[in-house]
Every structure is written in C-alpha cells, then in structure tokens.
Design a protein around this motif. Structure first.
Motif, PDB file in Angstrom:
ATOM      1  N   SER A 143       5.088   5.925  -7.755  1.00  0.00           N
ATOM      2  CA  SER A 143       4.845   5.917  -6.129  1.00  0.00           C
ATOM      3  C   SER A 143       3.359   5.976  -5.957  1.00  0.00           C
ATOM      4  N   LEU A 144       2.920   4.923  -5.046  1.00  0.00           N
ATOM      5  CA  LEU A 144       1.835   4.567  -4.465  1.00  0.00           C
ATOM      6  C   LEU A 144       1.646   4.823  -3.107  1.00  0.00           C
ATOM      7  N   ASP A 145       0.815   5.478  -2.618  1.00  0.00           N
ATOM      8  CA  ASP A 145       0.852   5.983  -1.248  1.00  0.00           C
ATOM      9  C   ASP A 145      -0.778   5.942  -0.692  1.00  0.00           C
ATOM     10  N   LEU A 205       0.819  -1.150   0.094  1.00  0.00           N
ATOM     11  CA  LEU A 205       0.101   0.008  -0.066  1.00  0.00           C
ATOM     12  C   LEU A 205       0.838   1.299   0.072  1.00  0.00           C
ATOM     13  N   ARG A 206       2.256   1.095   0.465  1.00  0.00           N
ATOM     14  CA  ARG A 206       3.184   2.146   0.033  1.00  0.00           C
ATOM     15  C   ARG A 206       4.284   1.575  -0.714  1.00  0.00           C
ATOM     16  N   HIS A 207       4.357   2.161  -1.798  1.00  0.00           N
ATOM     17  CA  HIS A 207       5.325   1.324  -2.780  1.00  0.00           C
ATOM     18  C   HIS A 207       5.864   2.242  -3.736  1.00  0.00           C
ATOM     19  N   THR A 208       7.081   2.025  -4.118  1.00  0.00           N
ATOM     20  CA  THR A 208       7.614   3.026  -5.067  1.00  0.00           C
ATOM     21  C   THR A 208       8.800   2.080  -6.048  1.00  0.00           C
ATOM     22  N   GLY A 209       8.247   2.026  -7.250  1.00  0.00           N
ATOM     23  CA  GLY A 209       9.116   1.106  -8.094  1.00  0.00           C
ATOM     24  C   GLY A 209       9.242   1.464  -9.645  1.00  0.00           C
ATOM     25  N   ARG A 227      -2.330   9.094  -2.836  1.00  0.00           N
ATOM     26  CA  ARG A 227      -1.631   9.655  -3.773  1.00  0.00           C
ATOM     27  C   ARG A 227      -1.362   8.432  -4.719  1.00  0.00           C
ATOM     28  N   ILE A 228      -1.219   8.786  -6.323  1.00  0.00           N
ATOM     29  CA  ILE A 228      -0.486   7.885  -7.243  1.00  0.00           C
ATOM     30  C   ILE A 228       0.116   8.918  -8.036  1.00  0.00           C
TER      31      ILE A 228
END
Length: 573
Positions: free
Chosen positions: A506-508, A401-405, A513-514
């Motif tokens: 970035s997913l938050d 659910l919180r990820h950056t890739g 946020r996206i």
C-alpha cells in the motif's frame, strides 16, 4: 586582513629558515617558480576532477586556467591538483560507491600538502557533495566552482533533456512506436556540449544546494558550461578564495542550521533530485549540524515547487532556467522561505540575491503561482520502510500516489534484467514492482536502479508508469512513481527482504505511508528463515566501504569519516 603571512599553513613549508623549508623552496624552483612568487602568499589548491572519461567536465582543463588567472590576480599562488573523477554513466556499479572515496581524497590532499585554501571543481552528480564533504572535514577556506549544465539537446525541432528523454524514448523503442533509426538519430542530438545534465537532475540540484549553502559565488549554479559567463565566474572564484584565506573564512564558519535549511528549501523548490537527501544529510553530519528525513519532509511541506523544469515539467531545461533569471532569480523568488542572514563566501545570502530579477515566470514561477503546491520530494514511512523512504511525487503519476497492488519481486538487478520482459511474467498495470539488493550494502554502492523499466508486454498495452519500490536510488533525471531509498535495505534484512510475489503493498503519498500488508506472525517466520548474502567483494575499497557505510537515511557516509575530531595537522620537521 585577519591573517598575517606567517599565519598561513604554507608558511610552515616555505617561510621558515630550516633545511626542510629550503628543500621545499628548491623543489618549487625546480618547477619554474621564483621565490617571490610563493613566499608570504596564500597557496591555493585547485582540486580538479577532470579526466578523459569525465563527460560533464570536458571543459575543466580550460576552467582550471581561468581559476589560476583569478588566483594570480588576487596575489595568491595556484596549484592545480587532480582528484578522482566520478563520471556518472561510465563508472560501475555506481559513482555513489566512490563519493566517500573522493571526499576522503579531498580531505587528505588538503591536509598533507602546503595549501591555504581550496577551489573545488566539480559538477557531475557525486563530485560536488564529495568535494564539499572533504573540505568540511579539512577545515580550511574553500569555494565551489560548479561545472554548469550543458546546452539543451535537439531532435527534429524538439528540445531534448539528458536522462529524461533517454528513458522516455527507450520505452517507445521497446514499445515499437519508434524505429531504431529514430533512436540513433535522437541519441546523436542528446548531449551537445560539455557540462552536466541540462535537466533538473542531481548535478544542477546539488549546484543549487551549494549556492544556497553559501559555498559558491552569486549565480554560479546555473551558468551553462560553455557560456562566456562561466570562465568569468571561475576566475572570480579564484580571486575570492585568496580573500577568504586572509579572512580565515573556512567552510565550517559558513555552514550552520540556517544554511542547511536554505539548501533543503532550495532543493525542494527546485523539484530536484532525490539524491540530494543523502548528500545533504552527509554534508550536515560532517559539519555537526542536525539534519534528518523529518526535517526534509517538514521543509518540503511548506515550500512550493517553483522551477518548471524537466523531469517535473514537460518543456524547459537548465538553459531556459539561466535565461529566465538563473539561480539568483530563483533564490530571490524563494526569499520568504530562506534565512537571508546566513553567511556565504560573498557576504550574506540576502546580499547575494539582492536586485535579482526573473524574466520568464513560466520557467521560474512565483510563490503565488507555483508549479506544484509543495516541495518535489516526500518522505515515507511504514511497515515496509520503518527508517524511511523517499519519492519524487512531483514527477509521479497523480493517480498512482494512492495505490495498493500485488508485489512482483526481483531478487536483484540481474534477476530484473532476465525476467522483466518474459511474456509469462505474472504482472499487470496494478502490480507493484519490487527490486532489492540495490542499497548501499546490497548494490554495492547504492546504484541508480530505482526507475525500473516497465515490462514490455505492458508497454504494448499503453502503460507508461507503475508503482516501483526499491532500496536503490534513481537518477535525478528520472520520473515515475518510484519509491526509493527504502531503509533498512534488503541486504541488512530490512522488511524489503521479506516481500514475496503477491504480497499486497500500500502506497499513500499524501499520508506519507508505504506498508507491506502481511500479518506480523508471517513476517516473523520469514525473518527467522532469512539469511544474508555473502558480500561480493572481500578486498580493496569496496570491502572497506561495505564494512563502514551507513544507510540511506543517515547519508551513506563511512562511520569513521562522519564522526570524531579532524586528523591533526601534519608536523613539519
């Protein structure tokens, strides 16, 4: 009675002494009706979305007879009228392409024929919203009869959920953990009766929403299709619509901000399908009621998820939900978050759920012990989705659910299908899979491609979830960390069209946020070089659809259907 016989719409066809009315009456007599059967009585149109290819509505021929029985008993005249079926798994590229078609058909059937009220027979995902949208625009009394969920599946002593277990076991088949013979055996136990998906998919989500809107009889949303309570409910709906005609209780008199908010709250607490968002927005806009993505997110933030059903939970299905207290018990539990004075086809919502009980608090949780602390769906915004995106975070991996890739981009579904399992694909478990050309325009028709499969080489490593981003929808039976409905879509040149392999995304979800982490100057250069694809269809319904359809955040209705006054009633000469 509010109305008199001469106030009925059908009176203009059958009740006046003119040459044309005589012709109308003689044609009904040609069908075997006697004059006392139809003069001065409400004529009820039973809009039946049955077909030989409509798997969820296999029982609707029988149910239409049950509805007719109820209409006759209440002193009305039933007329069964077929309308386009939208079978979810068979119709390509997407049933969503045809939701507005069925809505327009429903409206025009009701407007052009001598009907005083409507019984809307739907269930499979898009049929319910379409029928309701058409009934709103027509403006005569209508009641909804949901198809009901099928019996739960079974395989080797395990409960199977349609859709959810297809995705699950197909991943295991691709990973090599089960054999083809296992898959074939599971397949045979998956769908065991007529009815809609028995998971908390789109069909049951929209049935719950319709009941919360006030458009069904109490408890109708959760009755299994083959339970004897279902034909009893259908007959009761046939009787009730006759009373609604005399009371002039139209759909527009039932719907207001309270009822729409009730539907959103019920959808969030049910942990239901992301597809409910464009459907409920479209329904609201047809009725002239304010509804946008922010309202969904605000209601989701205050309403906990209390239905422990797949694909959110691991065990329970709609049959269990029915035995646990069904939609009445569920709505009664949710009562502190509902406007109980909202009007329904059968009194107020509070009256509909009065005395309802819950018999299994593992299936329908209490507000003090929810399955998830907030609603099942969240609304995201950011540089990748300036007009919004959605995620069913209750069915996602918490660690994602919180990820950056880095992005791995697929131009369209054909590109995805061709390259996903390529051993040389530059992808890791931290990558973000990106699919474009799958929105309302790009699909065309907003197909359910958003739950992209995991690349085969990652499945072999034990990976079962990844962050996936698209302008597509996904089945309500799906799960995983899938960001959907990105708007504006790629086909219109939205930011999704500008993503390239390796760009960081970035997913938050807690922060809603996206974001695409690319310099604005670089994005401006990409935007200047971007050119739209040529629309694949230049004729027929698809061409009309692509010229007129709105984006996901506005409900995907056609612009000439969602706005303006209703078409005038036909003149009778």
């Amino acid at each position: 009675m509010t109305k008199k016989p001469e106030d009925l719409r059908s009176h203009r066809w059958f009740g006046v002494e003119t040459m044309r009315s005589a012709n109308h009456r003689s044609r009904l007599m040609q069908l075997g009706f006697g004059q006392p059967e139809f003069r001065g009585k409400p004529v009820i149109g039973i809009i039946n979305t049955w077909s030989d290819l409509m798997h969820c509505h296999g029982h609707f021929r029988e149910r239409a007879q049950d509805v007719k029985r109820g209409v006759w008993q209440a002193g009305g005249v039933p007329m069964e009228i077929p309308a386009m079926a939208l079978p979810e798994v068979f119709q390509k590229p997407s049933t969503m392409l045809y939701r507005n078609f069925l809505a327009m058909e429903t409206e025009e059937i009701a407007r052009s024929l001598p009907l005083d009220g409507l019984v809307l027979m739907g269930g499979c995902d898009k049929t319910g919203p379409a029928l309701i949208m058409g009934a709103i625009s027509m403006g005569i009394p209508a009641i909804y009869v949901p198809a009901g969920p099928m019996l739960r599946g079974n395989w080797r002593g395990k409960k199977l959920g349609s859709g959810s277990d297809v995705w699950k076991y197909y991943s295991e088949l691709r990973a090599g953990t089960i054999k083809q013979s296992d898959w074939n055996e599971m397949e045979a136990g998956l769908s065991r009766s007529a009815g809609t998906c028995m998971t908390a998919g789109t069909a049951s989500t929209m049935a719950i929403a319709a009941e919360a809107l006030g458009l069904t009889l109490p408890g109708a949303a959760s009755i299994p299709a083959v339970d004897s309570a279902h034909p009893r409910m259908a007959a009761a709906a046939g009787s009730r619509i006759v009373g609604m005609v005399w009371e002039d209780l139209t759909v527009t008199k039932l719907l207001d901000q309270r009822s729409l908010d009730n539907a959103v709250a019920a959808t969030m607490a049910f942990g239901g399908s992301t597809n409910a968002i464009p459907h409920l927005i479209a329904i609201a806009r047809r009725a002239g009621i304010a509804m946008d993505l922010e309202r969904f997110d605000a209601i989701s933030a205050r309403v906990p998820l209390i239905a422990n059903l797949r694909p959110n939970g691991d065990t329970h299905l709609m049959e269990d939900f029915f035995y646990a207290g069904g939609s009445r018990g569920f709505l009664a539990t949710l009562a502190p978050h509902l406007a109980l004075d909202a009007v329904t086809v059968n009194g107020t919502l509070g009256a509909q759920i009065e005395g309802a009980e819950v018999y299994d608090r593992d299936v329908i949780r209490g507000l003090d012990h929810p399955f998830y602390p907030e609603g099942g769906v969240a609304i995201l915004r950011g540089s990748l989705a300036p007009d919004g995106a959605v995620i069913k975070h209750s069915a996602a991996s918490p660690e994602k659910l919180r990820h950056t890739g880095p992005a791995v981009v697929f131009e369209d579904y054909n590109d995805l299908d061709a390259r996903l399992d390529d051993p040389n694909l530059n992808v890791t478990a931290d990558s973000v899979l990106v699919l474009r050309q799958a929105g309302p325009q790009g699909g065309p028709g907003f197909p359910e491609w958003g739950m992209m499969p995991i690349p085969k080489k990652l499945l072999a490593q034990g990976v079962r979830d990844m962050v996936r981003v698209s302008d597509a929808r996904m089945s309500g039976t799906s799960y995983g960390t899938c960001v959907l409905h990105v708007a504006p879509e790629a086909a219109l040149g939205g930011p999704l069209a500008l993503v390239r392999d390796g760009d960081m995304i970035s997913l938050d979800v807690p922060g809603r946020r996206i974001d695409l982490l690319v310099d604005e100057a670089e994005l401006a250069a990409r935007r200047a070089a971007w050119t739209p694809r040529v629309a694949p269809q230049q004729r027929g319904w698809t061409a009309l659809y692509q010229r007129s359809v709105g984006q996901a955040d506005t409900g995907c209705d056609l612009d000439f259907l969602e706005r303006g006054e209703a078409t005038p009633e036909p003149e009778i000469h």
